[in-house]
Design an enzyme around this catalytic site. Structure first.
Site, mmCIF file in Angstrom:
data_model
loop_
_atom_site.group_PDB
_atom_site.id
_atom_site.type_symbol
_atom_site.label_atom_id
_atom_site.label_comp_id
_atom_site.label_asym_id
_atom_site.label_seq_id
_atom_site.Cartn_x
_atom_site.Cartn_y
_atom_site.Cartn_z
ATOM 1 N N GLU A 60 -14.995 -19.557 -38.596
ATOM 2 C CA GLU A 60 -14.361 -18.245 -38.711
ATOM 3 C C GLU A 60 -14.194 -17.842 -40.173
ATOM 4 O O GLU A 60 -14.411 -16.674 -40.539
ATOM 5 C CB GLU A 60 -13.021 -18.261 -37.981
ATOM 6 C CG GLU A 60 -13.179 -18.409 -36.472
ATOM 7 C CD GLU A 60 -11.893 -18.807 -35.769
ATOM 8 O OE1 GLU A 60 -10.839 -18.906 -36.444
ATOM 9 O OE2 GLU A 60 -11.934 -19.026 -34.540
ATOM 10 N N SER B 167 -3.245 -23.254 -32.100
ATOM 11 C CA SER B 167 -2.416 -22.250 -31.448
ATOM 12 C C SER B 167 -0.948 -22.580 -31.626
ATOM 13 O O SER B 167 -0.550 -23.745 -31.637
ATOM 14 C CB SER B 167 -2.746 -22.179 -29.953
ATOM 15 O OG SER B 167 -1.836 -21.328 -29.266
ATOM 16 N N LYS C 31 -4.714 -27.091 -28.428
ATOM 17 C CA LYS C 31 -5.862 -26.234 -28.702
ATOM 18 C C LYS C 31 -6.332 -26.409 -30.144
ATOM 19 O O LYS C 31 -5.531 -26.454 -31.073
ATOM 20 C CB LYS C 31 -5.490 -24.770 -28.464
ATOM 21 C CG LYS C 31 -6.685 -23.830 -28.397
ATOM 22 C CD LYS C 31 -6.219 -22.433 -27.968
ATOM 23 C CE LYS C 31 -7.391 -21.542 -27.612
ATOM 24 N NZ LYS C 31 -8.244 -21.259 -28.768
ATOM 25 N N HIS D 5 -31.491 -14.520 -26.283
ATOM 26 C CA HIS D 5 -30.683 -13.464 -25.648
ATOM 27 C C HIS D 5 -29.393 -14.021 -25.033
ATOM 28 O O HIS D 5 -28.862 -13.462 -24.074
ATOM 29 C CB HIS D 5 -31.482 -12.742 -24.554
ATOM 30 C CG HIS D 5 -32.772 -12.156 -25.020
ATOM 31 N ND1 HIS D 5 -32.871 -10.885 -25.529
ATOM 32 C CD2 HIS D 5 -34.025 -12.691 -25.067
ATOM 33 C CE1 HIS D 5 -34.134 -10.640 -25.856
ATOM 34 N NE2 HIS D 5 -34.849 -11.722 -25.590
#
Length: 454
Positions: free
Chosen positions: A325, A312, A318, A182
């Site tokens: 993805e 980025s 970053k 969860h």
């Protein structure tokens, strides 16, 4: 551009002089300027297999002479080698039976063969399409293309991923970390055990796809227009399937009921359902990896993954989990394709399904995307994945759910009191247990060993 005049039963059509296709292909090219999606190359290659198999069957049954058989065989071999790819221009969005793609193949084979012979020996319909109909050739090509794509593309990609996962499982067998359910802390697990779950998901996905192959091995050839086999000699379906099996090395066989083979697309739907199941498992694995790699300072940060490119255009330094993805987007596309497959398969009316081109496009796209996505994810993410042992150990010892190890001693309710007090006061489980008078420091140390809970 120079043109030549070709004719069909509707009259004359101007065709680019440097193309091998004829009048029917040109009509389709002009009448369906819809989208950018073209008939998949794998499907055209499969047509090269089936047209050679049909020619072999017709030759064996005495319907096609040696010369014409050799010419058709030569053209089909050129198609399978990819040498004639520029001569198959048709859109997916055409007649639902794929008639124009069948005729595209017939016309290219005939013109190629006639050019080789130096005379007009082959007619697209009378010789190349002998004993066939678009209604049995297109579903046959679809099955041949689907099975071939699975064997040549997807299964090798899956096996390479499994090799990588097995290595990671062994390398991380002894690293104990926090389990999670969860999205909340749960009892400990080894990282190797967690990876073993990933491995088993891929194995089950592979096995479900394998289980779907039997229906795809059935070929519709021999059914001709409506399943009765009109204009095909006795034994043609069996001979053509045997020839296709010999050409591909795969166990194709004639469909026992050609009426089913022409109108139903349940085998493809079942098989694509297995592709969707694999996509769902890949989605889970990719999401696990990006969750575990989140950070580097403000996330879970329990694993390191390769840093492949800047993440980025505005935030210096970053780096994002881009392979995760990409794989999840592949999974979403496959799931969407499965909806198309199910709806299209439901549209068999009377003796024919007329949604076959879109089924061919979606099935083969799913296989290619899954194969490419798995390969990229394996090579550029999984292979370089390593455990952040320090972070895993820190999270393990800070987890409140390790209190579960104490419940056999103090009971569930006292265990809950320890966890709640530790959380509320931001203290350790040991400090909470001692403060509640449930353990002495020595007894707690003797009873509490998170690393052994996995």
């Amino acid at each position: 551009m120079e043109y030549r005049m070709e004719h069909d039963t509707m009259g004359q059509v101007a065709v680019p002089a440097d193309k091998l296709w004829g009048a029917q292909t040109q009509r389709s090219f002009e009448n369906f300027p819809i989208g950018e999606e073209k008939m998949p190359a794998d499907l055209i290659t499969a047509f090269g297999v089936l047209k050679e198999a049909c020619a072999a069957a017709n030759h064996k049954l005495g319907k096609l002479d040696d010369t014409r058989y050799a010419l058709i065989q030569s053209a089909c071999q050129a198609i399978r080698a990819g040498e004639l790819a520029d001569h198959f221009p048709l859109a997916v969005w055409q007649t639902g039976s794929g008639t124009q793609t069948n005729m595209n193949c017939n016309e290219v084979i005939a013109r190629y063969g006639n050019g080789k012979a130096g005379e007009n020996l082959l007619h697209p319909n009378d010789h190349v399409n002998m004993s066939q109909s678009s209604n049995d050739t297109f579903p046959t090509a679809l099955h041949i293309a689907a099975v071939t794509a699975l064997y040549e593309r997807l299964f090798p990609a899956i096996e390479a991923m499994l090799v990588c996962l097995e290595r990671l499982e062994q390398e991380n067998a002894g690293i104990v970390k926090t389990g999670r359910t969860h999205l909340q802390d749960a009892v400990p697990i080894t990282f190797g055990q967690e990876i073993s779950g990933w491995r088993s998901m891929i194995e089950h996905g592979r096995d479900m796809i394998r289980a779907s192959l039997d229906g795809l091995y059935e070929l519709a050839l021999g059914g001709t227009a409506v399943g009765t086999g009109l204009n095909a000699p006795a034994g043609f379906g069996e001979a053509a399937a045997a020839a296709a099996a010999e050409l591909t090395g795969l166990p194709f066989r004639t469909a026992p009921n050609k009426f089913h083979a022409l109108t139903a697309k349940d085998a493809l739907t079942f098989s694509h359902g297995a592709l969707k199941a694999l996509a769902a498992n890949l989605m889970k694995i990719a999401n696990d990896v990006r969750w575990l790699a989140s950070g580097p300072r403000c996330g879970l940060g329990e694993i390191f993954i390769p840093e492949n490119e800047p993440g980025s255009s505005i935030m210096p330094g970053k780096v994002n989990p881009t392979q995760c993805e990409a794989l999840t987007m592949v999974a979403v596309q496959v799931m969407g394709n499965d909806t198309v497959m199910g709806i299209a398969a439901s549209q068999g009316n009377f003796e024919l399904n007329v949604y076959m081109p879109v089924m061919a496009y979606n099935y083969l796209q799913s296989v290619r995307l899954l194969a490419d996505g798995i390969t990229s994810f394996t090579q550029r993410c999984l292979k370089g994945l390593t455990a952040n042992r320090e972070k895993m150990a820190d999270n393990l010892h800070r987890s409140l759910m390790t209190v579960t190890a104490l419940t056999p001693i103090v009971g569930y309710e006292n265990g809950a009191k320890i966890a709640k007090k530790a959380h509320k006061e931001n203290i350790s489980l040991k400090e909470a247990a001692v403060a509640l008078g449930l353990f002495t420091p020595e007894d707690f140390d003797a009873a509490f060993h998170p690393e052994e809970m996995a």
